[in-house]
Design a protein around this motif. Structure first.
Motif, PDB file in Angstrom:
ATOM      1  N   GLU A 108      10.493  -3.242  -1.002  1.00 21.04           N
ATOM      2  CA  GLU A 108      10.033  -1.853  -0.954  1.00 21.04           C
ATOM      3  C   GLU A 108       9.759  -1.267  -2.342  1.00 21.04           C
ATOM      4  O   GLU A 108       9.127  -0.224  -2.475  1.00 21.04           O
ATOM      5  CB  GLU A 108      11.011  -0.958  -0.173  1.00 21.04           C
ATOM      6  CG  GLU A 108      12.381  -0.859  -0.767  1.00 21.04           C
ATOM      7  CD  GLU A 108      13.346  -1.954  -0.303  1.00 21.04           C
ATOM      8  OE1 GLU A 108      14.533  -1.849  -0.641  1.00 21.04           O
ATOM      9  OE2 GLU A 108      12.934  -2.915   0.378  1.00 21.04           O
ATOM     10  N   HIS A 109      10.184  -1.983  -3.371  1.00 16.35           N
ATOM     11  CA  HIS A 109       9.917  -1.534  -4.744  1.00 16.35           C
ATOM     12  C   HIS A 109       8.563  -2.028  -5.259  1.00 16.35           C
ATOM     13  O   HIS A 109       8.167  -1.680  -6.364  1.00 16.35           O
ATOM     14  CB  HIS A 109      11.038  -2.006  -5.686  1.00 16.35           C
ATOM     15  CG  HIS A 109      12.377  -1.481  -5.278  1.00 16.35           C
ATOM     16  ND1 HIS A 109      12.715  -0.151  -5.374  1.00 16.35           N
ATOM     17  CD2 HIS A 109      13.452  -2.097  -4.735  1.00 16.35           C
ATOM     18  CE1 HIS A 109      13.940   0.032  -4.918  1.00 16.35           C
ATOM     19  NE2 HIS A 109      14.408  -1.139  -4.520  1.00 16.35           N
ATOM     20  N   SER A 110       7.859  -2.804  -4.464  1.00 15.03           N
ATOM     21  CA  SER A 110       6.546  -3.314  -4.870  1.00 15.03           C
ATOM     22  C   SER A 110       5.435  -2.375  -4.392  1.00 15.03           C
ATOM     23  O   SER A 110       5.683  -1.430  -3.640  1.00 15.03           O
ATOM     24  CB  SER A 110       6.325  -4.717  -4.299  1.00 15.03           C
ATOM     25  OG  SER A 110       6.148  -4.656  -2.899  1.00 15.03           O
ATOM     26  N   ASN A 111       4.240  -2.634  -4.807  1.00 16.93           N
ATOM     27  CA  ASN A 111       3.048  -1.924  -4.343  1.00 16.93           C
ATOM     28  C   ASN A 111       3.125  -0.407  -4.515  1.00 16.93           C
ATOM     29  O   ASN A 111       2.608   0.344  -3.695  1.00 16.93           O
ATOM     30  CB  ASN A 111       2.770  -2.249  -2.870  1.00 16.93           C
ATOM     31  CG  ASN A 111       2.391  -3.681  -2.654  1.00 16.93           C
ATOM     32  OD1 ASN A 111       1.313  -4.097  -3.036  1.00 16.93           O
ATOM     33  ND2 ASN A 111       3.300  -4.455  -2.067  1.00 16.93           N
ATOM     34  N   GLY A 112       3.790   0.049  -5.545  1.00 15.40           N
ATOM     35  CA  GLY A 112       3.892   1.487  -5.772  1.00 15.40           C
ATOM     36  C   GLY A 112       4.851   2.183  -4.831  1.00 15.40           C
ATOM     37  O   GLY A 112       4.847   3.397  -4.706  1.00 15.40           O
ATOM     38  N   GLY A 113       5.671   1.420  -4.146  1.00 13.14           N
ATOM     39  CA  GLY A 113       6.660   1.977  -3.230  1.00 13.14           C
ATOM     40  C   GLY A 113       6.244   1.788  -1.780  1.00 13.14           C
ATOM     41  O   GLY A 113       5.170   2.206  -1.374  1.00 13.14           O
ATOM     42  N   LEU A 114       7.080   1.120  -1.034  1.00 10.01           N
ATOM     43  CA  LEU A 114       6.836   0.873   0.388  1.00 10.01           C
ATOM     44  C   LEU A 114       7.904   1.570   1.208  1.00 10.01           C
ATOM     45  O   LEU A 114       8.970   1.907   0.697  1.00 10.01           O
ATOM     46  CB  LEU A 114       6.880  -0.635   0.678  1.00 10.01           C
ATOM     47  CG  LEU A 114       5.901  -1.513  -0.099  1.00 10.01           C
ATOM     48  CD1 LEU A 114       6.182  -2.981   0.192  1.00 10.01           C
ATOM     49  CD2 LEU A 114       4.472  -1.162   0.250  1.00 10.01           C
TER      50      LEU A 114
END
Length: 158
Positions: A108-114
């Motif tokens: 959830e810390h990837s892609n600008g926040g998931l």
């Protein structure tokens, strides 16, 4: 050299690929129908929510913030829809995989926040191809998922 660059530029701007669109993308009419169906379900459930619909590229296509719904849920609804499309999975199911010890813990810390809890659902067309996603936030996670599902299945019922 300049002649080559000029030729390439003219070729790019006159070719059809600039106008190419994913044939499996949600239309604005479908996005609006999905949004309104989800809003109707929220009203029937007496829940104030934010509803986001993205296209196949996870770009925001339609959005509504119901009167008096939480301001903080705006971003959550959009991220739920994007997360559902990025991974083509119900965000609640994705959340099960992101728990400590899970195979994608901390994703959830990837892609600008998931967002990895329920309320984001991929939208499929009648050929079972994903054409977008819906995200709902403002109720309980069960309410958000129910409202999102009601929206997502709308185009299958036509």
């Amino acid at each position: 050299m300049y002649k080559v660059l000029f030729f390439i530029t003219i070729t790019l701007f006159s070719s059809n690929f600039i106008y190419a669109q994913n044939a499996y993308d949600i239309t604005d009419e479908e996005a609006l129908q999905i949004l309104l169906a989800a809003k109707q379900k929220a009203e029937e459930s007496n829940v104030l929510v934010n509803i986001a619909v993205t296209d196949a590229g996870a770009n925001l296509k339609a959005f509504i913030r119901m009167d008096d719904s939480y301001l903080g849920s705006i971003d959550v609804a959009i991220k739920k829809a994007k997360t559902a499309r990025y991974f083509n999975i119900d965000t609640g199911e994705l959340g099960e995989l992101t728990q400590p010890g899970g195979i994608i813990y901390n994703i959830e810390h990837s892609n600008g926040g998931l967002i990895t809890f329920p309320g984001g659902i991929p939208i499929r067309n009648k050929d079972n191809i994903i054409i977008g996603a819906i995200g709902v936030s403002g109720g309980t996670i069960e309410q958000d998922r129910t409202i999102a599902t009601a929206g997502a299945i709308t185009i299958l019922q036509q």
